[in-house]
Structures are given as structure tokens and as C-alpha cells.
Design a protein around this motif. Sequence first.
Motif, mmCIF file in Angstrom:
data_model
loop_
_atom_site.group_PDB
_atom_site.id
_atom_site.type_symbol
_atom_site.label_atom_id
_atom_site.label_comp_id
_atom_site.label_asym_id
_atom_site.label_seq_id
_atom_site.Cartn_x
_atom_site.Cartn_y
_atom_site.Cartn_z
ATOM 1 N N HIS A 129 0.838 -1.193 0.000
ATOM 2 C CA HIS A 129 0.000 0.000 0.000
ATOM 3 C C HIS A 129 0.881 1.255 0.000
ATOM 4 C CE1 HIS A 129 -3.556 -2.391 0.515
ATOM 5 N NE2 HIS A 129 -3.119 -2.903 1.661
ATOM 6 N N PRO A 130 0.631 2.210 -0.892
ATOM 7 C CA PRO A 130 1.457 3.427 -0.925
ATOM 8 C C PRO A 130 1.173 4.325 0.274
ATOM 9 C CG PRO A 130 -0.391 3.641 -2.428
ATOM 10 C CD PRO A 130 -0.426 2.229 -1.912
ATOM 11 N N THR A 131 2.190 5.032 0.700
ATOM 12 C CA THR A 131 2.032 6.030 1.753
ATOM 13 C C THR A 131 2.561 7.359 1.224
ATOM 14 O OG1 THR A 131 4.218 5.558 2.711
ATOM 15 C CG2 THR A 131 2.332 4.312 3.564
ATOM 16 N N TYR A 132 2.086 8.442 1.812
ATOM 17 C CA TYR A 132 2.483 9.779 1.371
ATOM 18 C C TYR A 132 2.876 10.606 2.585
ATOM 19 C CZ TYR A 132 0.025 8.290 -2.846
ATOM 20 O OH TYR A 132 -0.379 7.588 -3.954
ATOM 21 N N SER A 133 3.890 11.449 2.390
ATOM 22 C CA SER A 133 4.407 12.222 3.514
ATOM 23 C C SER A 133 4.448 13.713 3.173
ATOM 24 C CB SER A 133 5.817 11.753 3.877
ATOM 25 O OG SER A 133 6.714 11.998 2.794
ATOM 26 N N LEU A 134 4.546 14.508 4.229
ATOM 27 C CA LEU A 134 4.772 15.944 4.109
ATOM 28 C C LEU A 134 5.802 16.317 5.165
ATOM 29 C CD1 LEU A 134 4.342 18.869 3.281
ATOM 30 C CD2 LEU A 134 2.231 18.892 4.633
ATOM 31 N N THR A 135 6.942 16.851 4.705
ATOM 32 C CA THR A 135 8.033 17.196 5.605
ATOM 33 C C THR A 135 8.422 18.647 5.411
ATOM 34 O OG1 THR A 135 8.902 14.932 5.544
ATOM 35 C CG2 THR A 135 10.396 16.663 6.309
ATOM 36 N N PHE A 136 8.481 19.397 6.502
ATOM 37 C CA PHE A 136 8.908 20.794 6.464
ATOM 38 C C PHE A 136 10.369 20.905 6.890
ATOM 39 C CE2 PHE A 136 4.314 21.269 7.046
ATOM 40 C CZ PHE A 136 4.027 22.260 6.120
ATOM 41 N N ASP A 137 11.058 21.913 6.347
ATOM 42 C CA ASP A 137 12.386 22.229 6.845
ATOM 43 C C ASP A 137 12.268 22.672 8.300
ATOM 44 O OD1 ASP A 137 13.383 21.763 4.319
ATOM 45 O OD2 ASP A 137 13.382 23.877 3.736
ATOM 46 N N ALA A 138 13.296 22.386 9.084
ATOM 47 C CA ALA A 138 13.279 22.763 10.503
ATOM 48 C C ALA A 138 13.702 24.224 10.667
ATOM 49 C CB ALA A 138 14.202 21.839 11.297
ATOM 50 N N VAL A 139 12.852 25.117 10.176
ATOM 51 C CA VAL A 139 13.093 26.556 10.305
ATOM 52 C C VAL A 139 11.802 27.217 10.775
ATOM 53 C CG1 VAL A 139 14.886 26.615 8.531
ATOM 54 C CG2 VAL A 139 12.489 26.957 7.878
ATOM 55 N N PRO A 140 11.892 28.314 11.539
ATOM 56 C CA PRO A 140 10.676 28.977 12.034
ATOM 57 C C PRO A 140 9.799 29.470 10.883
ATOM 58 C CG PRO A 140 12.619 29.751 13.211
ATOM 59 C CD PRO A 140 13.121 28.953 12.049
ATOM 60 N N LEU A 141 8.483 29.300 11.055
ATOM 61 C CA LEU A 141 7.516 29.762 10.059
ATOM 62 C C LEU A 141 6.599 30.862 10.598
ATOM 63 C CD1 LEU A 141 6.495 26.373 8.404
ATOM 64 C CD2 LEU A 141 8.057 28.114 7.511
ATOM 65 N N VAL A 146 -3.330 28.349 6.450
ATOM 66 C CA VAL A 146 -4.662 27.731 6.392
ATOM 67 C C VAL A 146 -4.720 26.931 5.097
ATOM 68 C CG1 VAL A 146 -7.134 28.150 6.204
ATOM 69 C CG2 VAL A 146 -5.729 29.578 7.724
ATOM 70 N N LEU A 147 -5.038 25.666 5.185
ATOM 71 C CA LEU A 147 -5.064 24.807 4.004
ATOM 72 C C LEU A 147 -6.476 24.630 3.475
ATOM 73 C CD1 LEU A 147 -2.531 21.976 4.913
ATOM 74 C CD2 LEU A 147 -2.120 24.153 3.756
ATOM 75 N N VAL A 148 -6.588 24.663 2.156
ATOM 76 C CA VAL A 148 -7.854 24.399 1.472
ATOM 77 C C VAL A 148 -7.590 23.250 0.515
ATOM 78 C CG1 VAL A 148 -9.648 25.326 -0.018
ATOM 79 C CG2 VAL A 148 -8.481 26.840 1.603
ATOM 80 N N GLY A 149 -8.111 22.084 0.824
ATOM 81 C CA GLY A 149 -7.850 20.945 -0.039
ATOM 82 C C GLY A 149 -7.891 19.645 0.751
ATOM 83 N N ASP A 150 -7.744 18.541 0.028
ATOM 84 C CA ASP A 150 -7.823 17.213 0.621
ATOM 85 C C ASP A 150 -6.415 16.680 0.879
ATOM 86 O OD1 ASP A 150 -8.432 14.682 1.451
ATOM 87 O OD2 ASP A 150 -9.145 13.971 -0.493
ATOM 88 N N PHE A 151 -6.085 16.478 2.145
ATOM 89 C CA PHE A 151 -4.790 15.922 2.527
ATOM 90 C C PHE A 151 -4.972 14.623 3.312
ATOM 91 C CE2 PHE A 151 -3.897 20.324 1.676
ATOM 92 C CZ PHE A 151 -2.630 20.324 1.116
ATOM 93 N N SER A 152 -6.108 13.992 3.145
ATOM 94 C CA SER A 152 -6.397 12.774 3.902
ATOM 95 C C SER A 152 -5.484 11.612 3.507
ATOM 96 C CB SER A 152 -7.865 12.373 3.719
ATOM 97 O OG SER A 152 -8.150 12.120 2.348
ATOM 98 N N HIS A 153 -4.800 11.715 2.353
ATOM 99 C CA HIS A 153 -3.899 10.652 1.919
ATOM 100 C C HIS A 153 -2.544 10.708 2.618
ATOM 101 C CE1 HIS A 153 -3.123 14.191 -0.553
ATOM 102 N NE2 HIS A 153 -1.899 13.747 -0.728
ATOM 103 N N ILE A 154 -2.227 11.818 3.281
ATOM 104 C CA ILE A 154 -0.936 11.964 3.949
ATOM 105 C C ILE A 154 -0.918 11.099 5.208
ATOM 106 C CG2 ILE A 154 0.647 13.556 5.096
ATOM 107 C CD1 ILE A 154 0.466 14.001 2.115
ATOM 108 N N THR A 155 0.082 10.212 5.298
ATOM 109 C CA THR A 155 0.174 9.308 6.445
ATOM 110 C C THR A 155 1.325 9.667 7.388
ATOM 111 O OG1 THR A 155 1.498 7.791 5.091
ATOM 112 C CG2 THR A 155 -0.876 7.372 5.213
ATOM 113 N N ALA A 156 2.279 10.482 6.922
ATOM 114 C CA ALA A 156 3.402 10.891 7.764
ATOM 115 C C ALA A 156 3.615 12.390 7.620
ATOM 116 C CB ALA A 156 4.670 10.136 7.379
ATOM 117 N N LEU A 157 3.615 13.084 8.751
ATOM 118 C CA LEU A 157 3.769 14.542 8.750
ATOM 119 C C LEU A 157 4.877 14.925 9.712
ATOM 120 C CD1 LEU A 157 2.825 17.419 8.012
ATOM 121 C CD2 LEU A 157 1.112 17.221 9.845
#
Length: 206
Positions: A129-141, A146-157
Motif C-alpha cells: 500500500h502506498p504512503t504519502y508524507s509531508l516534511t517541512f524544513d526545521a526553520v521557524p515559520l 490555512v489549508l484548502v484541499g484534501d490531505f487525507s492521503h498523507i500518512t506521515a507529517l
Amino acid sequence: YRSPMGLADRRVEQAAVQQSAPSSPSADTSSVLVRRAQELYPTQSTAQIKRFVTSLGADDVLAVRALERLREQYRTLMQTLERWTHRDTYYQEEEGPRLKVPVHSKARAMQAILRAWRKETRHSGSKGHPTYSLTFDAVPLGDMPVLVGDFSHITALEVSGVGASAGLNTFLRNFTGLRVLNLSGNGLTRIPVAVGDMPGLTGLDL
């Protein structure tokens, strides 16, 4: 006012109505769908695009409408993120001065979010089964977008080292399908409430 892209989408839908029949899908409309899908998912292979178009159904008109909803979702997401990227936000480390978040830091975060939405961060998961991730750089934001969209497929954040950002809880509510969540290095004093709405979560790093 109608944008040229919107007018073009309407012409595609009209073509589907005129050219397609329930028992014989229009080859012309199908080719348009493939081109439009390639614009939306530029890194996917031709075979992946064709499988995606097939998943939209045999009715060309309904397929065009489904694809246009995704295109509109992507446009809205991108516009929202662009406003966030260029809006001044600030962060403060411990007792230090209040500093402005560099635009390039937020621009990199924006691109990471867009890639995740387009499912460009696919990994081979267990049992095929495929998995999907979202990784941010470790820098202050400064604050989270605010997100508008479907991110239910992301399994690792991974939102590590971005600071105790305002809007973090609202941001996390978009990721109900998470199995792994990394919030370390943000100086959090309590678990965000949104974590309670992630029934599949098996790994949490604070």
C-alpha cells in the motif's frame, strides 16, 4: 468576468456533451482529460495519468467535472499559500528579539505542501500500500498556513523545529489519516487537540 482557464474548461465540457455517448466514450475528450491531468500532476508518468483518468469514470462529462473540481481546489490552495507566503509573520526564540520569517522559508514550505497535495511524496508502504508524507524544513515559520484541499492521503507529517507556531492545531486538522506525526523541537507544552481526531496515529514525537 470568467478566466480564460474557466472558459476553456466549459468548452471541454460542452465538447464532451456533444461528442460522447454512454456506450462509446469520446477519444477527443479523453485526450483532453489526459492533457489536463498532466498539467495538474506533471511528475506522474503517462501510465499513472491514464489510470487516474480511468478512475474518474466512463462518463466524459462527469469526468471533466471531477477533474475541474480538483483543478479548482489546487488553484485555491496555491492562491491561499501565496498570500500566506508574502504576508509578514514573525517568530521569537526564547528571550531573543522578534524576527521576521524569511519569505524563502515560507516559499519552501509552500512547495512542500503543493507536492504533498499532488501526491509526489509517495513511498512504498507495508503490504504494497502506498504512503504519502509531508516534511517541512526545521526553520521557524511564524504561523502555519490555512489549508484548502484534501490531505487525507498523507500518512506521515513532520513539522519539527518550525517553532510554536500560531494556527498549528487548525493546520493539523487537515491530516486525519496520519499514522506518524513529528512535532518535536517546537516547544509545545501540551498535545494539540487535533491529534485526538487522528484514529490511525501510531507514532507521535513531541
